[in-house]
Scaffold this active site. Sequence first.
Site, mmCIF file in Angstrom:
data_model
loop_
_atom_site.group_PDB
_atom_site.id
_atom_site.type_symbol
_atom_site.label_atom_id
_atom_site.label_comp_id
_atom_site.label_asym_id
_atom_site.label_seq_id
_atom_site.Cartn_x
_atom_site.Cartn_y
_atom_site.Cartn_z
ATOM 1 N N ASP A 68 -4.107 51.746 -18.959
ATOM 2 C CA ASP A 68 -4.044 53.154 -19.377
ATOM 3 C C ASP A 68 -4.908 53.380 -20.620
ATOM 4 O O ASP A 68 -5.523 54.436 -20.777
ATOM 5 C CB ASP A 68 -2.582 53.533 -19.679
ATOM 6 C CG ASP A 68 -2.342 55.037 -19.601
ATOM 7 O OD1 ASP A 68 -3.274 55.774 -19.230
ATOM 8 O OD2 ASP A 68 -1.223 55.484 -19.925
ATOM 9 N N CYS B 60 -5.357 60.229 -20.308
ATOM 10 C CA CYS B 60 -5.401 60.326 -18.847
ATOM 11 C C CYS B 60 -6.526 61.262 -18.434
ATOM 12 O O CYS B 60 -6.511 62.428 -18.803
ATOM 13 C CB CYS B 60 -4.062 60.840 -18.327
ATOM 14 S SG CYS B 60 -4.101 61.171 -16.554
ATOM 15 N N ASN C 284 -1.653 56.816 -25.774
ATOM 16 C CA ASN C 284 -0.277 56.364 -25.632
ATOM 17 C C ASN C 284 0.316 56.110 -27.011
ATOM 18 O O ASN C 284 -0.395 55.861 -27.969
ATOM 19 C CB ASN C 284 -0.241 55.018 -24.879
ATOM 20 C CG ASN C 284 -0.706 55.137 -23.455
ATOM 21 O OD1 ASN C 284 -1.895 55.337 -23.209
ATOM 22 N ND2 ASN C 284 0.198 55.024 -22.507
#
Lengths: 302, 302
Positions: B14, B237, B246
Amino acid sequence: MAENIIINDVGPRDGLQNQARVLTPAQRIQLINSLIAAGMRNIEVGAFVSPKAVPAMAGTDEVVAGLPRGDYEFSTLIPNRRGYDMAMACGVGTVGLVVASSETMNQKNINMSTAQAVDVSRGVLDQSRVDGIRTQVYLATAWECPFEGAIATDQVVQLAVQLFEAGANEVVLADTIGAASPADVKQLLKALDAAVDLRAVSCHFHDTRAMGVANVFAAVESGIRKFDASIGGLGGCPFAPGATGNVATEDVVVMLHQMGFETGVNLRGLVAAADLASELTGNCDGGHSIRWIKRQIEMDRI
Amino acid sequence: MAENIIINDVGPRDGLQNQARVLTPAQRIQLINSLIAAGMRNIEVGAFVSPKAVPAMAGTDEVVAGLPRGDYEFSTLIPNRRGYDMAMACGVGTVGLVVASSETMNQKNINMSTAQAVDVSRGVLDQSRVDGIRTQVYLATAWECPFEGAIATDQVVQLAVQLFEAGANEVVLADTIGAASPADVKQLLKALDAAVDLRAVSCHFHDTRAMGVANVFAAVESGIRKFDASIGGLGGCPFAPGATGNVATEDVVVMLHQMGFETGVNLRGLVAAADLASELTGNCDGGHSIRWIKRQIEMDRI
């Protein structure tokens, strides 16, 4: 109707006192006015301390003289009776006193025992009652002291009780070095709730260990409805090794509004104030949420 | 004995997938090894997605082939059965599937209805049970969707129930765009606790609105004992407008350790990994607590 939470922006005092660049009184007034334009009503506007020790707070009398009239609560930090008299001479309506929660911090900071520091506060509180001045007593290093480590909960509760008995209108639990975890915050506030009226308690968090916003959440859940915060996350304490900025006003406001509370301040105005703080100090990145807020403004969502 | 909380570092997937600089498989392995050196046992090491759509994840098979053997849980993200087969061919032991919690997100992201997305997952889950592969199903945009806004709590609870019934070993509630407040987190987890076993639920937060750490705290209070986090706060994202990094692994670990939990990872190692992430990507500032951690290391306190 939504419940209110009061934000007291301490940027113009706690945020500026440790900056490399010393602002002029006119610049400090400009910063305060930008906060007022954002809807802020409670602002810590300066400190009556030694200009030698804290050059950034020199000329607080000029700052106070230049403030707008209106329904505002402007406070100034005072270290002692002499500071109190200076604040009185300027016509300030609210003063902030400081008592550290640890013996060592009081010794290092003001060369007094905690008992002596409480006595000094008691003298000022007696006089302030006569003068009709509102008082906030900061319990500094309320969770952890850089010299002594963790502070016993009982010690803080007892100090808070003594200060309310001495006439403090408000006690501010200050995590001066940004050391508390949200679990620590809940623990102290639970103990305090059993001893005093939490409606007269506010909290002051720093973001040193990235827990500033989490600590505000924990305090809200514990019943606290008033918080210090600093525009753009400006801040730090010259007497506390390792301390970095206060929790950012805009980060706290984003969370509180999303949780359904009203603060009376608006995010567009806060972004403008944070940008001004950045321009004036050359040392303010803004809160962690500021990129998101700016994007929302661009998209006309807030 | 202290209670454990598992951190699953998603930085190598991610965290990297949206970076301007595409790392080589060797560099990605280097980052993963730095996390292992910090004591991390759960790591999302890549994704079997179209290398055209996500060039940063090309060569995940090479990354997997270069991983050390041992008591690790390495997971890879797979969008569909084809990705599952590729992951199987590499010998990956854990796969991550994704179902968005909103109809619009599923349509925009994978051109399927939510019901169709659940069906695809069901097919993969059936096969994974046969193959003895561990499965984590991400419920993306579990609190708010960038297109639909707030997601109804019931909708997420029902999806979680369906996915567990379909055989998911774990459901990950993902605040993909970093929109949840800690009050929102508590609300959803309270509802979920009545319907599923929270020991099989983990949470994935972004720090877009500065509430990442506060959300971890709220989830811990609600009973969650496993969290995704990304070293240095790397992340974002590409399919979700406005998403930023994050929540940073080091920020989460600082808080959890201070709250008395064990994670098995150490802050010295995390700082080294964050510095490596910064060097490799040129775009990683580290968590909000990293200056404080580095100072503690300098003073030999941790």
